[in-house]
Design a protein around this motif. Structure first.
Motif, short mmCIF file in Angstrom:
data_model
loop_
_atom_site.label_atom_id
_atom_site.label_comp_id
_atom_site.label_asym_id
_atom_site.label_seq_id
_atom_site.Cartn_x
_atom_site.Cartn_y
_atom_site.Cartn_z
N ARG B 158 62.63 15.91 36.33
CA ARG B 158 62.00 16.43 35.11
C ARG B 158 60.69 17.11 35.43
O ARG B 158 59.88 16.60 36.21
CB ARG B 158 61.69 15.26 34.17
CG ARG B 158 62.68 15.09 33.07
CD ARG B 158 62.07 14.27 31.97
NE ARG B 158 61.92 12.90 32.32
CZ ARG B 158 62.66 11.89 31.82
NH1 ARG B 158 63.62 12.18 30.96
NH2 ARG B 158 62.43 10.66 32.17
N ILE B 160 57.43 18.94 33.27
CA ILE B 160 56.82 19.23 31.97
C ILE B 160 55.45 19.83 32.24
O ILE B 160 54.71 19.37 33.12
CB ILE B 160 56.66 17.92 31.15
CG1 ILE B 160 58.04 17.39 30.75
CG2 ILE B 160 55.78 18.12 29.93
CD1 ILE B 160 58.01 16.00 30.16
N LEU B 162 51.96 20.78 30.10
CA LEU B 162 51.47 20.61 28.74
C LEU B 162 50.00 20.95 28.59
O LEU B 162 49.21 20.84 29.52
CB LEU B 162 51.79 19.19 28.26
CG LEU B 162 50.85 18.05 28.34
CD1 LEU B 162 50.28 17.81 26.97
CD2 LEU B 162 51.60 16.80 28.73
N LEU B 167 53.95 22.09 24.59
CA LEU B 167 54.54 21.37 25.71
C LEU B 167 55.75 22.17 26.17
O LEU B 167 56.57 22.58 25.37
CB LEU B 167 54.97 19.98 25.24
CG LEU B 167 55.56 18.99 26.23
CD1 LEU B 167 55.27 17.57 25.78
CD2 LEU B 167 57.06 19.16 26.37
N TYR B 169 59.12 22.13 28.53
CA TYR B 169 60.05 21.21 29.17
C TYR B 169 61.08 22.04 29.92
O TYR B 169 61.73 22.90 29.34
CB TYR B 169 60.72 20.34 28.10
CG TYR B 169 61.59 19.24 28.64
CD1 TYR B 169 62.90 19.48 29.06
CD2 TYR B 169 61.11 17.94 28.72
CE1 TYR B 169 63.69 18.46 29.54
CE2 TYR B 169 61.91 16.90 29.20
CZ TYR B 169 63.20 17.17 29.61
OH TYR B 169 63.98 16.15 30.09
N TYR B 170 61.23 21.78 31.22
CA TYR B 170 62.17 22.59 32.00
C TYR B 170 63.58 22.05 31.84
O TYR B 170 63.85 20.88 32.11
CB TYR B 170 61.79 22.60 33.48
CG TYR B 170 62.79 23.33 34.34
CD1 TYR B 170 63.60 22.64 35.24
CD2 TYR B 170 62.96 24.71 34.21
CE1 TYR B 170 64.54 23.31 36.00
CE2 TYR B 170 63.90 25.37 34.97
CZ TYR B 170 64.68 24.67 35.86
OH TYR B 170 65.61 25.34 36.62
N TRP B 177 62.51 27.36 30.39
CA TRP B 177 61.53 26.46 29.79
C TRP B 177 61.76 26.38 28.29
O TRP B 177 61.89 27.39 27.62
CB TRP B 177 60.11 27.00 30.04
CG TRP B 177 59.71 26.96 31.47
CD1 TRP B 177 59.76 27.99 32.37
CD2 TRP B 177 59.20 25.82 32.19
NE1 TRP B 177 59.30 27.58 33.59
CE2 TRP B 177 58.95 26.25 33.51
CE3 TRP B 177 58.92 24.51 31.84
CZ2 TRP B 177 58.43 25.39 34.48
CZ3 TRP B 177 58.41 23.66 32.80
CH2 TRP B 177 58.17 24.11 34.11
N LYS B 179 60.10 25.33 24.74
CA LYS B 179 58.74 25.17 24.26
C LYS B 179 58.69 24.36 22.97
O LYS B 179 59.47 24.61 22.06
CB LYS B 179 58.13 26.56 24.02
CG LYS B 179 56.64 26.53 23.76
CD LYS B 179 56.09 27.95 23.77
CE LYS B 179 54.60 27.94 23.53
NZ LYS B 179 54.05 29.29 23.49
N LEU B 193 53.39 10.58 32.82
CA LEU B 193 54.77 10.45 32.34
C LEU B 193 55.28 9.10 32.83
O LEU B 193 55.40 8.87 34.02
CB LEU B 193 55.60 11.60 32.93
CG LEU B 193 57.07 11.72 32.58
CD1 LEU B 193 57.30 11.74 31.09
CD2 LEU B 193 57.63 13.00 33.20
N LEU B 219 59.81 11.40 24.79
CA LEU B 219 60.55 12.62 25.09
C LEU B 219 61.70 12.83 24.11
O LEU B 219 62.18 13.93 23.94
CB LEU B 219 61.08 12.59 26.52
CG LEU B 219 60.01 12.66 27.59
CD1 LEU B 219 60.64 12.65 28.97
CD2 LEU B 219 59.16 13.92 27.44
N LEU B 222 60.63 15.15 21.01
CA LEU B 222 60.01 16.44 21.27
C LEU B 222 60.29 17.44 20.16
O LEU B 222 59.50 18.32 19.87
CB LEU B 222 60.50 17.02 22.59
CG LEU B 222 59.91 16.40 23.85
CD1 LEU B 222 60.46 17.10 25.08
CD2 LEU B 222 58.41 16.48 23.85
#
Lengths: 155, 366
Positions: B158, B160, B162, B167, B169-170, B177, B179, B193, B219, B222
């Motif tokens: 994972r 991230i 931010l 934030l 998140y891949y 990504w 968003k 994390l 998570l 999100l």
């Protein structure tokens, strides 16, 4: 004197070894053969020489005969036996490891693996110097050394 | 260095059994000895087994300042706390003119690199410096590399990034990504994390008096508009007020560490008597003390107005301006703590070193 059952092991050189059953079942391979009923006359071990087989039997015997107590003396005695046992030349160790791997004797396998690992770790002064040079290379030019080596070997 | 050794005739499974009894460093050296050993010791089954038998936890340094020109041959400097030695991993296998290491998880190293596009965009690159493999993630605007915090995890690799407003998140599956808008009241400080949540400190006070609070974002939430929630309990009392400029680090298991100068009084510009490490059990939501810097050591930090903290788990490193060396805190399994100095820090920084934990492994796959 106890009349324990014996097992016959016939090896690569054609020699027969007569061993107490309790010693013979230390190697898991042999134990399974006996359970499967393949041990009527003698158990064939065609890929193990006499020299190696007698060493293996010696080790199994010692460990079977030593009482499994937590006594300091017994443990120290076994430890020193093991220490002397692996003081062999590379060739013997190599043959031993293949034989013990085939026979599947866990304790002896661990001992030999650890011995060889320790041999790699602890080197003679000349080898240590070479390793130190290589060490410095590896971690500062890891890519360089590996690439150069493989280029020269035409991989 | 010919192939006619004992090793060239042993079957692979025996070789594996022998070499898992060596350290990772020794295995890497042995791999260079011959073609046969190289392939035997590079197989996925071996490298995976070696990661469990021979862990190699290190402390990696981040280069002093992102905008300083990098040396021609980029290196990652790491400290091995077990052998007490500095190591260097070359990074010149990466095809980027400049790459700045920023974070690590499960043997993978993450760096910001110039993506080569004219608009100054950067890319996060994930690599295994021991296996010489890397992968480039999709570009991000340069603002993200300057102001965003990068959080990485071993679960699904994972990643991230931010900041206060959003934030990123891949998504591995879509290679892009995602968003999400953030509802944080202020800039997040030292986000971490842990399991499936992000925890960060936010200063919700006034410009002349800080008031730190913990915020948590799961998570799983999100996609909701209120992804951040304040984490507090009245039993905690004034735990945030006793520390000056607190920051967070991941602890062991379900624990977050909060570290800062221990204020000698509650007055506005109180001096500090030492550096305190607190721990919060996220299951029970209870605070405890994990460690406290010894007086003689803190005296070296007292003069510098700032200090940096990095690491996590049971090892935390401290650096201070003009201190010249690093202080290391280690917690043993029996709860005993040990403090020692780390000398010979490479580089010519002002003493304010930052870094992260790096678990070197051969099997980590970017």
């Amino acid at each position: 004197m106890s009349f324990s059952k014996t097992i016959m092991l016939r090896n690569y050189d054609g020699e027969t070894f007569v061993v107490d059953e309790v010693v013979a079942v230390e190697p898991q391979t042999i134990e399974h053969m006996i359970e499967d009923g393949c041990a009527n006359t003698s158990i064939p071990l065609p890929n193990i020489t006499s020299k190696i087989l007698s060493k293996v039997i010696e080790h199994c015997k010692k460990h079977v005969e030593t009482p499994n107590s937590n006594e300091k003396d017994a443990k120290a005695d076994l430890k020193s036996f093991d220490f002397d046992f692996v003081k062999a030349d590379q060739g013997t160790l190599f043959d031993l490891i293949l034989a013990v791997n085939y026979l599947n004797i866990k304790g002896l396998l661990d001992l030999i693996y650890q011995t060889i690992a320790d041999m790699i770790k602890g080197k003679t002064p000349e080898e240590e110097e070479e390793m130190r040079r290589v060490n410095a290379w590896v971690f500062s030019c890891f890519v360089g050394v590996t690439c150069l080596y493989f280029k020269s070997k035409k991989i | 260095m010919d192939d006619n050794t004992i090793f060239s005739h042993l079957p692979q499974d025996i070789l594996h059994q022998i070499f898992t009894r060596l350290s990772l460093q020794q295995v890497v050296i042995c791999r260079s000895v011959s073609k046969h050993l190289y392939s035997a010791l590079s197989s996925p089954s071996f490298t995976h087994l070696l990661a469990t038998t021979s862990p190699f936890p290190l402390l990696a340094l981040r280069p002093p300042h992102r905008h300083h020109p990098l040396p021609p041959s980029p290196l990652l400097h790491l400290f091995d706390p077990i052998s007490h030695k500095w190591l260097r991993f070359p990074l010149n296998f990466l095809p980027f003119p400049s790459a700045h290491p920023i974070a690590s998880a499960a043997g993978l190293l993450y760096l910001w690199a110039d993506s080569g596009s004219p608009d100054g965009n950067k890319s996060l690159v994930v690599c295994n410096p021991l296996a010489l493999r890397y992968k480039t993630l999709p570009q991000l605007g340069s603002a993200w590399s300057k102001h965003g915090s990068v959080l990485v995890d071993s679960v699904d690799n994972r990643v991230i990034v931010l900041n206060e407003l959003a934030l990123l998140y891949y998504s591995n599956i879509k290679n892009m990504w995602l968003k999400f808008s953030s509802n944080l009241p202020a800039k997040p400080r030292s986000p971490v994390l842990i399991n499936k949540s992000i925890i960060a400190l936010c200063d919700v006070g006034s410009p002349w008096r800080s008031q730190w609070k913990l915020f948590i974002c799961s998570l799983k939430s999100l996609q909701t508009s209120q992804m951040w929630n304040c984490l507090e309990r009245c039993e905690w009392g004034d735990v945030f007020d006793i520390l000056k400029r607190p920051r967070l680090l991941k602890g062991v298991g379900d624990v977050v560490l909060m570290i800062g100068g221990l204020k000698s009084s509650f007055s506005l510009n109180a001096s500090c008597s030492t550096i305190l490490i607190l721990k919060l059990d996220l299951g029970k939501l209870e605070w405890g003390e994990a460690g406290r810097m010894p007086g003689e050591m803190f005296r070296c930090f007292q003069e510098s107005s700032k200090f940096k903290v990095f690491g996590g788990g049971n090892r935390v490193c401290f650096s201070g301006k003009r201190v010249g060396r690093l202080a290391l805190w280690e917690a043993g399994e029996d709860g005993k703590e040990e403090w020692r100095w780390i000398d010979g820090v490479p580089g010519n920084g002002d003493g304010l070193y930052r870094g992260f934990l790096f678990d070197a492994r051969l099997d980590a796959e970017p």
